[in-house]
Design an enzyme around this catalytic site. Structure first.
Site, PDB file in Angstrom:
ATOM      1  N   LYS A  82      47.223  33.338  45.162  1.00 43.14           N
ATOM      2  CA  LYS A  82      45.823  32.711  46.482  1.00 43.14           C
ATOM      3  C   LYS A  82      45.232  31.962  46.401  1.00 43.14           C
ATOM      4  CE  LYS A  82      45.785  37.368  44.192  1.00 43.14           C
ATOM      5  NZ  LYS A  82      46.584  37.586  43.046  1.00 43.14           N
TER       6      LYS A  82
HETATM    7  C1  LIG Z   1      43.101  42.799  44.781  1.00 46.48           C
HETATM    8  C2  LIG Z   1      42.956  42.465  43.485  1.00 46.48           C
HETATM    9  N1  LIG Z   1      42.372  42.493  42.054  1.00 46.48           N
HETATM   10  C3  LIG Z   1      43.072  42.147  41.150  1.00 46.48           C
HETATM   11  C4  LIG Z   1      43.882  41.157  41.293  1.00 46.48           C
HETATM   12  C5  LIG Z   1      44.841  41.305  39.652  1.00 46.48           C
HETATM   13  O1  LIG Z   1      44.678  39.471  39.552  1.00 46.48           O
HETATM   14  P1  LIG Z   1      45.555  38.847  38.274  1.00 46.48           P
HETATM   15  O2  LIG Z   1      47.135  38.848  39.412  1.00 46.48           O
HETATM   16  O3  LIG Z   1      44.960  37.310  38.377  1.00 46.48           O
HETATM   17  O4  LIG Z   1      45.084  39.605  36.942  1.00 46.48           O
HETATM   18  C6  LIG Z   1      45.263  41.199  42.262  1.00 46.48           C
HETATM   19  C7  LIG Z   1      45.863  40.009  42.010  1.00 46.48           C
HETATM   20  O5  LIG Z   1      46.997  39.908  43.243  1.00 46.48           O
HETATM   21  C8  LIG Z   1      44.264  42.046  43.671  1.00 46.48           C
HETATM   22  O6  LIG Z   1      44.522  41.154  44.483  1.00 46.48           O
END
Ligand SMILES: Cc1ncc(COP(=O)(O)O)c(C=O)c1O
Length: 424
Positions: A202
């Protein structure tokens, strides 16, 4: 023999490295080593002369977004669960979610025992629209999770209106949109709650991490407890050796706390974010100018109300037929080979993805009955299919490069297009 690099020809770019991600320097090392040497590796461990780093970062990130409250968590996925639980969403409830996204928003709804109702995307932006939301509403709908996808922002004016009319909550999933703005205000502040991921890819990263932001003090109090086994920050200064979390028990929580080592990374990374955004904006403008000269190409558009782009994954849109009959997967492979850098089509829409198989888990299978599945997925997804078939994606780190990198991308796209045009 074709001159495509994919088929053995010379690549459009002379092999040289692309910018790497994540970025760090001595300041990062100092920040992480300080946390290491403090031995306070978790917010739940006795204080060592200063507030927890996860609390400090939460305050920094709330200020960055222009809201009073932020709660750090261990993943973006947990941020969504905490947001849903803060709103007391659970069994018997429905939550509208996008078909074009990482699977986490849908999984989060299942994890709280509610039914995700999956709706189509705008074919140009990949985001949900107010019309999709309106068409999926039912008496059981309690909230909608909107994802600001890749490098754009969902149409928040129209979405806020439909949400207000329906009397439901809006959760903004900003995992891909840290720092993006709508009418001069940060995304994540328009919904009742905003959820973020700090996973390593990210634009704001610490390996694994996440956060929930809100302007509502009652939801802040709930979110704190939901992520720290029903504990709240204590009031006032914490003496050396004292505990910063105290049992409150107003709502049953879980442990989704962010590690202090991860928080130390975030404290170092946040002040770099806006300069990185500015550089990516400059480079993407150059890329767009080059692609515009080719015709048939453009960026994923920003709706009129979006006043600042945050590029997590940059999307090049192309008109159908630009690459003859070559499927987007083949086009992505060909451009990748020219550049020595990965490009790909957007992830498969969730109705076609193996990531969405709730029947494989006992707890989810109770929700994903024949009836539940039909309600969740019983619609068509033409917008998502068009978006996927006509978009090439690459990671934001390439936009941390220079003008010659952008020129290479334009040359590679042109070469691959000309190849397939000649075959038509
Ligand atoms: C749109 C979206 N929501 C939630 C997440 C989940 O994040 P995490 O991987 O930190 O759990 C991601 C991860 O890529 C995402 O792209």
């Amino acid at each position: 023999m074709s001159d495509l690099a994919l088929l053995g020809g010379p690549p459009a770019r002379n092999p040289r490295p692309w910018p790497r991600w994540p970025q760090y320097d001595e300041r990062t090392e100092t920040s992480v080593l300080d946390a290491l040497h403090s031995r306070r590796w978790a917010v739940s461990w006795p204080a060592t002369g200063r507030p927890a780093r996860e609390r400090q970062f939460a305050e920094d990130f709330a200020r960055y977004n222009g809201v009073p409250y932020c709660v750090c968590v261990d993943h973006g996925s947990s941020a969504l669960v905490v947001a849903l639980e803060a709103l007391d969403i659970g069994p018997g409830d429905e939550v509208i979610v996008p078909v074009m996204t990482w699977v986490a928003p849908v999984t989060a709804v299942l994890r709280v025992g509610a039914l995700p109702v999956v709706v189509d995307a705008d074919p140009e932006t990949g985001c949900v629209t107010a019309e999709h939301i309106r068409a999926a509403l039912s008496e059981r709908t309690k909230a909608v999770v909107v994802v600001h996808l890749a490098c754009t922002v969902a149409d928040l004016d129209a979405i806020q209106q439909v949400v207000a009319e329906a009397g439901i909550d809006l959760i903004e999933d900003c995992a891909q949109a840290h720092g993006a703005e709508w009418r001069g205000r940060k995304v994540g502040t328009f919904g009742t709650l905003g959820a973020f991921s700090f996973q390593v890819g990210k634009v704001l990263a610490c390996g694994e991490g996440g956060a929930v932001i809100t302007s509502d003090p009652a939801l802040y109090r709930r979110a704190q407890q939901l992520r720290a086994d029903s504990r709240l920050y204590v009031d006032g200064d914490v003496p050396d050796g004292g505990l910063e979390l105290a049992e409150a028990g107003e709502i049953m929580g879980g442990n989704y706390c962010l590690s202090e080592l991860a928080a130390a990374l975030l404290i170092d990374q946040l002040p770099r974010l806006d300069a990185q955004h500015a550089h990516r904006a400059k480079m993407s403008a150059e890329l767009e100018a080059g692609l515009a000269e080719l015709g048939s190409f453009g960026p994923i558009p920003l709706p009129e109300g979006a006043t600042r782009r945050s590029v997590y994954e940059y999307g090049i849109r192309f008109r159908p037929g630009t690459f003859g009959s070559a499927p987007v997967t083949r086009v992505a492979d060909a451009v990748s080979a020219e550049l020595g850098m990965a490009l790909w089509p957007p992830d498969l829409p969730l109705h076609r993805s193996v990531m969405l198989h709730p029947h494989t888990k006992k707890r989810f299978a109770q929700i994903w009955t024949e009836q539940g599945r039909t309600r969740a997925l019983g619609r068509d997804y033409p917008g998502a299919e068009t978006y996927r078939d006509t978009t090439l994606i690459f990671h934001h780190q390439a936009l941390l490069g220079d003008s010659s990198d952008m020129a290479d991308m334009v040359a590679a796209v042109a070469k691959v297009r000309d190849h397939w045009q000649q075959l038509c």
